[in-house]
Design a protein around this motif. Sequence first.
Motif, PDB file in Angstrom:
ATOM      1  N   MET A 187       0.815  -1.193   0.000  1.00  0.00           N
ATOM      2  CA  MET A 187       0.000   0.000   0.000  1.00  0.00           C
ATOM      3  C   MET A 187       0.864   1.265   0.000  1.00  0.00           C
ATOM      4  N   LYS A 188       1.995   1.199   0.678  1.00  0.00           N
ATOM      5  CA  LYS A 188       2.850   2.378   0.757  1.00  0.00           C
ATOM      6  C   LYS A 188       3.315   2.797  -0.640  1.00  0.00           C
ATOM      7  N   THR A 189       3.723   1.820  -1.453  1.00  0.00           N
ATOM      8  CA  THR A 189       4.180   2.121  -2.815  1.00  0.00           C
ATOM      9  C   THR A 189       3.056   2.747  -3.636  1.00  0.00           C
ATOM     10  N   ILE A 190       1.877   2.182  -3.520  1.00  0.00           N
ATOM     11  CA  ILE A 190       0.728   2.706  -4.274  1.00  0.00           C
ATOM     12  C   ILE A 190       0.404   4.120  -3.815  1.00  0.00           C
ATOM     13  N   ARG A 191       0.398   4.331  -2.506  1.00  0.00           N
ATOM     14  CA  ARG A 191       0.111   5.676  -1.985  1.00  0.00           C
ATOM     15  C   ARG A 191       1.143   6.682  -2.480  1.00  0.00           C
ATOM     16  N   LEU A 192       2.418   6.330  -2.404  1.00  0.00           N
ATOM     17  CA  LEU A 192       3.460   7.249  -2.854  1.00  0.00           C
ATOM     18  C   LEU A 192       3.333   7.584  -4.334  1.00  0.00           C
ATOM     19  N   ARG A 193       2.931   6.601  -5.125  1.00  0.00           N
ATOM     20  CA  ARG A 193       2.811   6.841  -6.568  1.00  0.00           C
ATOM     21  C   ARG A 193       1.569   7.633  -6.929  1.00  0.00           C
ATOM     22  N   LEU A 194       0.484   7.483  -6.157  1.00  0.00           N
ATOM     23  CA  LEU A 194      -0.777   8.120  -6.521  1.00  0.00           C
ATOM     24  C   LEU A 194      -1.066   9.421  -5.779  1.00  0.00           C
ATOM     25  N   GLU A 195      -0.453   9.636  -4.645  1.00  0.00           N
ATOM     26  CA  GLU A 195      -0.780  10.816  -3.842  1.00  0.00           C
ATOM     27  C   GLU A 195      -0.618  12.143  -4.595  1.00  0.00           C
ATOM     28  N   PRO A 196       0.411  12.325  -5.436  1.00  0.00           N
ATOM     29  CA  PRO A 196       0.494  13.588  -6.182  1.00  0.00           C
ATOM     30  C   PRO A 196      -0.700  13.806  -7.123  1.00  0.00           C
ATOM     31  N   GLN A 197      -1.175  12.738  -7.770  1.00  0.00           N
ATOM     32  CA  GLN A 197      -2.341  12.858  -8.644  1.00  0.00           C
ATOM     33  C   GLN A 197      -3.603  13.149  -7.829  1.00  0.00           C
ATOM     34  N   PHE A 198      -3.713  12.512  -6.660  1.00  0.00           N
ATOM     35  CA  PHE A 198      -4.861  12.773  -5.798  1.00  0.00           C
ATOM     36  C   PHE A 198      -4.877  14.239  -5.367  1.00  0.00           C
ATOM     37  N   ALA A 199      -3.719  14.747  -4.947  1.00  0.00           N
ATOM     38  CA  ALA A 199      -3.627  16.143  -4.517  1.00  0.00           C
ATOM     39  C   ALA A 199      -3.979  17.086  -5.664  1.00  0.00           C
ATOM     40  N   ALA A 200      -3.484  16.782  -6.871  1.00  0.00           N
ATOM     41  CA  ALA A 200      -3.785  17.618  -8.036  1.00  0.00           C
ATOM     42  C   ALA A 200      -5.279  17.614  -8.362  1.00  0.00           C
ATOM     43  N   ALA A 201      -5.964  16.519  -8.036  1.00  0.00           N
ATOM     44  CA  ALA A 201      -7.404  16.415  -8.283  1.00  0.00           C
ATOM     45  C   ALA A 201      -8.224  16.918  -7.094  1.00  0.00           C
ATOM     46  N   GLY A 202      -7.544  17.469  -6.070  1.00  0.00           N
ATOM     47  CA  GLY A 202      -8.237  18.049  -4.934  1.00  0.00           C
ATOM     48  C   GLY A 202      -8.559  17.079  -3.807  1.00  0.00           C
ATOM     49  N   PHE A 203      -7.974  15.883  -3.837  1.00  0.00           N
ATOM     50  CA  PHE A 203      -8.222  14.902  -2.785  1.00  0.00           C
ATOM     51  C   PHE A 203      -7.177  15.054  -1.678  1.00  0.00           C
ATOM     52  N   ASN A 204      -7.635  14.909  -0.449  1.00  0.00           N
ATOM     53  CA  ASN A 204      -6.759  14.939   0.719  1.00  0.00           C
ATOM     54  C   ASN A 204      -6.882  13.625   1.469  1.00  0.00           C
ATOM     55  N   PHE A 205      -5.805  13.212   2.116  1.00  0.00           N
ATOM     56  CA  PHE A 205      -5.829  12.010   2.946  1.00  0.00           C
ATOM     57  C   PHE A 205      -6.905  12.157   4.007  1.00  0.00           C
ATOM     58  N   GLU A 206      -7.677  11.067   4.221  1.00  0.00           N
ATOM     59  CA  GLU A 206      -8.696  11.100   5.268  1.00  0.00           C
ATOM     60  C   GLU A 206      -8.428  10.077   6.373  1.00  0.00           C
ATOM     61  N   ALA A 207      -8.204   8.823   6.010  1.00  0.00           N
ATOM     62  CA  ALA A 207      -8.019   7.779   7.028  1.00  0.00           C
ATOM     63  C   ALA A 207      -7.381   6.561   6.378  1.00  0.00           C
ATOM     64  N   ARG A 208      -6.883   5.645   7.229  1.00  0.00           N
ATOM     65  CA  ARG A 208      -6.336   4.396   6.717  1.00  0.00           C
ATOM     66  C   ARG A 208      -6.517   3.305   7.763  1.00  0.00           C
TER      67      ARG A 208
END
Length: 101
Positions: free
Chosen positions: A1-22
């Motif tokens: 999950m860490k690898t996936i999060r690191l790879r996708l988090e910049p795209q999520f941020a660019a689309a206006g998504f913020n971390f909520e929970a895990r």
Amino acid sequence: MKTIRLRLEPQFAAAGFNFEARSRAGVSPGEPRWIDFRNASTLLSIRYIPREAALVAEQLDEVSGTCREAATTLNSPRSLEELMSRVDVFVEEVERLLISG
């Protein structure tokens, strides 16, 4: 999950998504692991389901009630290279989900 999060988090941020929970770190081996991101009206959840060896992303629009999904089955990869290849496919599917959403 860490690898996936690191790879996708910049795209999520660019689309206006913020971390909520895990899911918490000490989850038993058979329990799904998940991480959620949210923007104004949409929940984006990424899950690894060990019993199915599957990666799943769901994008739920809470206003319209629509849900879109991307999924990849890991199919018992025999090497790290095979595993990472399947992770690459999943990341590409989630990126397409974000673009089309």
